[in-house]
Design a protein around this motif. Structure first.
Motif, PDB file in Angstrom:
ATOM      1  N   VAL A  56      30.472  14.138  24.185  1.00 43.69           N
ATOM      2  CA  VAL A  56      29.765  14.670  25.347  1.00 43.69           C
ATOM      3  C   VAL A  56      29.696  16.196  25.268  1.00 43.69           C
ATOM      4  N   TYR A  57      30.771  16.804  24.755  1.00 47.48           N
ATOM      5  CA  TYR A  57      30.846  18.264  24.641  1.00 47.48           C
ATOM      6  C   TYR A  57      31.165  18.647  23.194  1.00 47.48           C
TER       7      TYR A  57
ATOM      8  N   PHE B  67      37.829  13.732  15.415  1.00 47.04           N
ATOM      9  CA  PHE B  67      38.056  14.821  16.361  1.00 47.04           C
ATOM     10  C   PHE B  67      37.140  15.992  16.053  1.00 47.04           C
ATOM     11  N   PHE B  68      36.479  16.495  17.067  1.00 50.00           N
ATOM     12  CA  PHE B  68      35.619  17.671  16.960  1.00 50.00           C
ATOM     13  C   PHE B  68      36.447  18.869  17.382  1.00 50.00           C
ATOM     14  N   LYS B  69      36.696  19.807  16.465  1.00 50.93           N
ATOM     15  CA  LYS B  69      37.623  20.901  16.761  1.00 50.93           C
ATOM     16  C   LYS B  69      37.161  21.720  17.963  1.00 50.93           C
ATOM     17  N   ASN B  70      38.147  22.302  18.650  1.00 50.64           N
ATOM     18  CA  ASN B  70      37.914  23.108  19.853  1.00 50.64           C
ATOM     19  C   ASN B  70      37.356  22.287  21.017  1.00 50.64           C
TER      20      ASN B  70
ATOM     21  N   GLU C 250      34.382  25.058  26.249  1.00 51.46           N
ATOM     22  CA  GLU C 250      33.641  25.757  27.292  1.00 51.46           C
ATOM     23  C   GLU C 250      32.650  24.841  27.993  1.00 51.46           C
ATOM     24  N   GLY C 251      32.452  23.643  27.454  1.00 52.29           N
ATOM     25  CA  GLY C 251      31.559  22.688  28.099  1.00 52.29           C
ATOM     26  C   GLY C 251      30.142  22.676  27.579  1.00 52.29           C
ATOM     27  N   SER C 252      29.906  23.254  26.396  1.00 53.98           N
ATOM     28  CA  SER C 252      28.573  23.162  25.791  1.00 53.98           C
ATOM     29  C   SER C 252      28.272  21.702  25.478  1.00 53.98           C
ATOM     30  N   TYR C 253      27.070  21.269  25.785  1.00 56.58           N
ATOM     31  CA  TYR C 253      26.734  19.859  25.636  1.00 56.58           C
ATOM     32  C   TYR C 253      26.569  19.439  24.181  1.00 56.58           C
TER      33      TYR C 253
END
Length: 275
Positions: free
Chosen positions: A185-186, A216-219, A190-193
């Protein structure tokens, strides 16, 4: 102003579809909060009611005012988290009953899980419609998509989102409560889509979206919850928009199947790769 009425001041008029009491006040279905008090005046319990049915939080308290239990009901059916605390205020137990019942008296809405498989400049898109307690999909949508966008690092959604929207075109959105996608989803804390957020945005924020990623997507550690299923110690990474991420993770964890991937999500993945 919300009405707060003692239980003894209400009238019972039959039972609702969940088998619970149907509450009336002054001749009409009651909307407000039912309350009871200790002899010393402190509140003992409160139950939220809408149109005569239990709908919302149901809480109990100790005599000193500390919360004892909290759960949620609709049409006498529990949903969400039920929690219990001791007199010191420590959480002693917690149980998840699943999502809020999705009916307006009789209607249950479905979940739509979507996956895409790429073949050079074409793709196969598959969607499965199901209920949370299903072992197999109630309905499957499968279609080919030509002339897809080329892969661009960091902008994968530009390739996948049009394919997902074509699957959604074949479904009745009025009958769908939630969408599950293979991805994030992010893309950062910071919440970038990512794909899931872009889909939610494309649908006008009307339908919650859960992202289930295999890697896992880092950060993104603040935006995902690792979920271990079955005997696997290799988690799925669950994110969500339009709903609580903890609830989303519990829903994915409770889906049918004994392995890392829920059976229906594995089924969708398999169908995309079939000729």
């Amino acid at each position: 102003m919300e009405l707060r009425i003692l239980y003894d001041d209400l009238q019972l008029n039959g039972f609702d579809i969940g088998g619970g009491p149907y509450f009336f006040y002054e001749g009409i279905p009651f909307t407000g909060t039912i309350v009871e008090y200790y002899n010393g005046g402190g509140i003992r319990c409160e139950e939220e009611v809408k149109d005569g049915h239990k709908d919302g939080a149901q809480r109990e308290y100790y005599e000193d005012g500390k919360k004892k239990t909290e759960g949620f009901e609709q049409y006498n059916s529990p949903y969400g988290f039920f929690r219990e605390w001791n007199e010191s205020g420590d959480l002693t137990s917690q149980y998840y009953f699943g999502p809020k019942p999705n009916f307006n008296g009789t209607l249950r809405k479905k979940i739509l899980a979507i996956d895409i498989y790429y073949l050079e400049d074409a793709a196969k898109a598959v969607g499965a419609l199901f209920y949370w307690d299903d072992v197999i999909a109630a309905q499957t949508i499968s279609l080919g998509v030509d002339n897809i966008e080329p892969y661009v690092p960091g902008e994968f959604y530009k390739r996948e989102l049009p394919c997902i929207l074509k699957v959604i075109e074949q479904a009745d959105l009025e009958q769908i409560d939630l969408i599950i996608v293979d991805g994030n989803v992010y893309i950062d804390n910071e919440g970038s889509y990512g794909l899931g957020g872009k889909l939610w945005e494309a649908l006008g924020g009307k339908i919650p979206v859960i992202g289930v990623a295999k890697t896992f997507f880092k950060n993104t550690e603040e935006k995902v919850i690792p979920v271990e299923r079955g005997q696997s110690k290799n988690p799925l990474y669950v994110s969500a928009i339009g709903m609580d991420t903890l609830e989303a993770s519990e829903l994915i964890k409770s889906m049918k199947g004994e392995h890392r991937m829920p059976d229906i999500l594995k089924y969708v993945d398999t169908l995309t790769k079939e000729a």
